[in-house]
Write an enzyme that holds these catalytic residues in place. Structure first.
Site, mmCIF file in Angstrom:
data_model
loop_
_atom_site.group_PDB
_atom_site.id
_atom_site.type_symbol
_atom_site.label_atom_id
_atom_site.label_comp_id
_atom_site.label_asym_id
_atom_site.label_seq_id
_atom_site.Cartn_x
_atom_site.Cartn_y
_atom_site.Cartn_z
ATOM 1 N N TRP A 191 0.868 -1.183 0.000
ATOM 2 C CA TRP A 191 0.000 0.000 0.000
ATOM 3 C C TRP A 191 0.905 1.233 0.000
ATOM 4 C CZ3 TRP A 191 -0.350 4.026 3.633
ATOM 5 C CH2 TRP A 191 -1.285 5.012 3.277
ATOM 6 N N GLU A 232 -2.967 -2.782 -2.717
ATOM 7 C CA GLU A 232 -4.134 -2.225 -2.006
ATOM 8 C C GLU A 232 -4.484 -0.816 -2.473
ATOM 9 O OE1 GLU A 232 -3.540 -1.911 2.227
ATOM 10 O OE2 GLU A 232 -5.596 -1.196 2.587
ATOM 11 N N LYS A 234 -6.935 2.805 -2.579
ATOM 12 C CA LYS A 234 -7.580 3.716 -1.642
ATOM 13 C C LYS A 234 -8.211 4.848 -2.444
ATOM 14 C CE LYS A 234 -6.582 5.964 2.802
ATOM 15 N NZ LYS A 234 -5.644 5.997 3.926
ATOM 16 N N ASP A 265 -9.768 -2.906 1.055
ATOM 17 C CA ASP A 265 -9.916 -2.405 2.416
ATOM 18 C C ASP A 265 -11.312 -1.791 2.495
ATOM 19 O OD1 ASP A 265 -9.929 -0.475 4.598
ATOM 20 O OD2 ASP A 265 -7.767 -0.793 4.752
ATOM 21 N N HIS A 268 -11.836 2.001 2.273
ATOM 22 C CA HIS A 268 -11.145 2.741 1.215
ATOM 23 C C HIS A 268 -12.016 3.069 0.014
ATOM 24 C CE1 HIS A 268 -6.715 1.711 2.386
ATOM 25 N NE2 HIS A 268 -7.402 2.264 3.367
ATOM 26 N N HIS A 292 -8.946 -6.198 3.909
ATOM 27 C CA HIS A 292 -8.639 -5.443 5.119
ATOM 28 C C HIS A 292 -9.992 -5.065 5.696
ATOM 29 C CE1 HIS A 292 -4.216 -3.961 4.706
ATOM 30 N NE2 HIS A 292 -4.318 -5.256 4.921
ATOM 31 N N ASP A 300 -12.583 9.069 7.641
ATOM 32 C CA ASP A 300 -11.533 8.215 8.182
ATOM 33 C C ASP A 300 -11.840 6.753 7.894
ATOM 34 O OD1 ASP A 300 -9.316 7.354 9.513
ATOM 35 O OD2 ASP A 300 -10.277 7.391 11.483
ATOM 36 N N ASP A 302 -10.376 3.909 9.401
ATOM 37 C CA ASP A 302 -9.749 2.917 10.279
ATOM 38 C C ASP A 302 -10.350 2.755 11.669
ATOM 39 O OD1 ASP A 302 -7.541 1.931 8.575
ATOM 40 O OD2 ASP A 302 -7.058 4.052 8.521
ATOM 41 N N ASP A 332 -7.728 -4.317 9.662
ATOM 42 C CA ASP A 332 -6.908 -3.104 9.530
ATOM 43 C C ASP A 332 -7.636 -1.899 10.111
ATOM 44 O OD1 ASP A 332 -5.130 -1.157 8.926
ATOM 45 O OD2 ASP A 332 -5.535 -1.108 6.775
HETATM 46 C C1 RNT Z 1 -3.868 2.680 4.729
HETATM 47 C C2 RNT Z 1 -4.011 1.245 4.393
HETATM 48 C C3 RNT Z 1 -2.938 0.358 4.922
HETATM 49 C C4 RNT Z 1 -2.525 0.727 6.324
HETATM 50 C C5 RNT Z 1 -1.555 -0.225 6.952
HETATM 51 C C6 RNT Z 1 -0.933 0.339 8.180
HETATM 52 O O1 RNT Z 1 -4.949 3.435 4.402
HETATM 53 O O2 RNT Z 1 -5.259 0.781 4.807
HETATM 54 O O3 RNT Z 1 -3.327 -0.960 4.809
HETATM 55 O O4 RNT Z 1 -3.627 0.849 7.159
HETATM 56 O O5 RNT Z 1 -0.647 -0.625 6.027
HETATM 57 ZN ZN ZN Z 2 -5.672 -1.329 4.653
#
Ligand code: RNT
Ligand code: ZN
Length: 425
Positions: A191, A232, A234, A265, A268, A292, A300, A302, A332
């Site tokens: 990523w 990955e 985003k 993810d 994302h 993820h 945000d 996460d 994640d």
């Molecule tokens: C970031 C990605 C990635 C990170 C990690 C720490 O937006 O999701 O996967 O969260 O690599």
């Molecule tokens: Zn991620």
């Protein structure tokens, strides 16, 4: 905490639930055997707010941010492993760990990202062997001066690109080492944070650089028995609101043409866009995916995974497509405002619960109704499933795995906080 009377009640409740599910044509024992075989890949970075051991006090960068100052983050690899041991003990099943390059242990030496070697991860491997954890890996393309421009593999500066290409090549070798040592392939996930805060003029140039850089990184073939490469995407990050080089379309095209894995993810994408509906299409063109599992909240991506419709839908797709052997399920998120072990445990248990609920669907029946155009029965069964006693199946699963039932896990975490975490000042 072993209360024989309570345990007997849990067994009785399971028998009751088993009979109710049998009425729908579902065998709960089979569901539990399958659940037992599903490894989640826990993300090591929840334990220390993505700081790593290279320069833990540096700015995280890369558009990533952990907010909160809950006491007790792990400050050393030993503390992190100790926290992880306690965490895994509260989650039923055998699970993996996903490491980032910044969690290397070069033994007091100063090494740059291009110099990471398998030997710097020996302690992780020894620990993983002892505890039956598979390992996954991530090159770290943030929290570093050469990433300060906001660009890494898609930079227009060749020196910058070359540095990160070298880091990613070194990372794949570590993945290969993990796979060889542990007898289970390591997924090495790339990523990058690259993107523009404001509207770019040329949206393609960085993507051309990224495509070439990835091709260089993946040039050397590594046996997929040991290492699997994933990329990955985003949609946007903090400081890359207007443009992200590694978009979904970019990596989907890349993964299909280069035969890599693709990482989805769940935080994302656009806030109302679900990754669940992407899986069935992607699996027609891509062999394996890495997920993820995360939770986006407004801007945000996460937050701790909760048991919501999105996670349930993802789990249902994996199970309905019978794709458990093609989808690697990673977590994640990073939350520094609550107990970090609880964040891991709650997210992992929720993901497993979602998988359990998905495994408790009468798949053959539902397939048959749909094939025969009987949408009335399909709707009736899908609705009936929502209030079935899956919680009793879950409790029994925890009991059989000798992990805490219900809120008991929090008592363990509170005890650990008092004994270990509160001493870290
Ligand atoms: C970031 C990605 C990635 C990170 C990690 C720490 O937006 O999701 O996967 O969260 O690599
Ligand atoms: Zn991620």
């Amino acid at each position: 905490m072993t209360d024989p009377i309570r345990n007997q009640k849990i067994r009785d409740a399971y028998q009751f639930a088993k009979a109710r599910y049998a009425e729908l044509g579902v065998d709960t024992d089979v569901a539990l055997t399958t659940l037992q075989s599903i490894p989640l890949s826990l993300h090591c970075w929840q334990g220390d707010d993505v700081r790593g051991f290279e320069s833990p006090d540096a700015d995280l960068g890369g558009g990533l941010a952990t907010t909160g100052n809950y006491p007790g983050r792990a400050r050393t690899a030993d503390e992190l492993r100790q926290d992880l041991d306690q965490t895994y003990a509260l989650i039923p099943g055998d699970h993996r760990l996903s490491l980032h390059a910044i969690y290397a242990e070069p033994g007091g030496q100063k090494i740059d990202r291009t110099e990471i070697k398998p030997q710097h991860f020996e302690k992780w491997v020894t620990w993983a062997k002892q505890n039956n954890h598979g390992l996954d890996f991530n090159p770290t393309l943030f929290s570093h001066p050469i990433a300060d421009s906001g660009f890494t593999l898609s930079s227009n500066d060749k020196n910058v690109r070359d540095f990160w290409v070298e880091h990613c090549i070194a990372s794949r070798k570590i993945g290969e080492y993990f796979g060889k040592e542990l007898g289970t392939p390591c997924v090495t996930n790339i990523w990058i944070p690259d993107g523009y805060k404001d509207t770019p003029f040329d949206r393609q140039a960085p993507r051309r650089y990224l495509k070439d850089a990835l091709d260089q990184i993946l040039k050397e073939r590594i046996d997929p028995k040991f290492n699997l490469d994933s990329v990955e995407s985003k949609l946007f990050g903090i400081g890359s609101e207007s443009y992200v080089t590694g978009s979904h379309e970019f990596y989907m095209g890349y993964a299909i043409t280069r035969k890599t894995l693709l990482t989805l993810d769940s935080g994302h994408f656009h806030p109302t866009e679900s990754i669940a509906d992407k899986i069935s299409s992607l699996l027609l063109y891509i062999d394996e995916l890495l997920l993820h599992v995360s939770r986006g909240v407004r801007w945000d991506s996460d937050h701790v995974v909760i048991f919501n419709d999105e996670v349930a839908a993802i789990a249902r797709e994996i199970v309905r497509l019978q794709a458990l052997d093609r989808i690697h399920i990673g977590l994640d998120y990073f939350d520094a405002s609550i107990n970090r072990l609880a964040a891991w445990v709650i997210g992992a248990r929720n993901t497993l619960k979602a998988l359990l609920v998905a495994l408790l669907e009468p798949a053959d029946q539902l397939h048959a109704y749909e094939r025969n155009g009987d949408f009335t029965h399909r709707l009736a069964v899908l609705e009936e499933l929502k209030a079935m006693p899956w919680q009793s199946v879950w409790d029994f699963y925890c009991l059989s795995n000798d992990v805490p039932i219900g809120m008991d896990f929090m008592a363990v975490i509170d005890g650990y906080e008092e004994k270990a975490l509160s001493k870290r000042i």
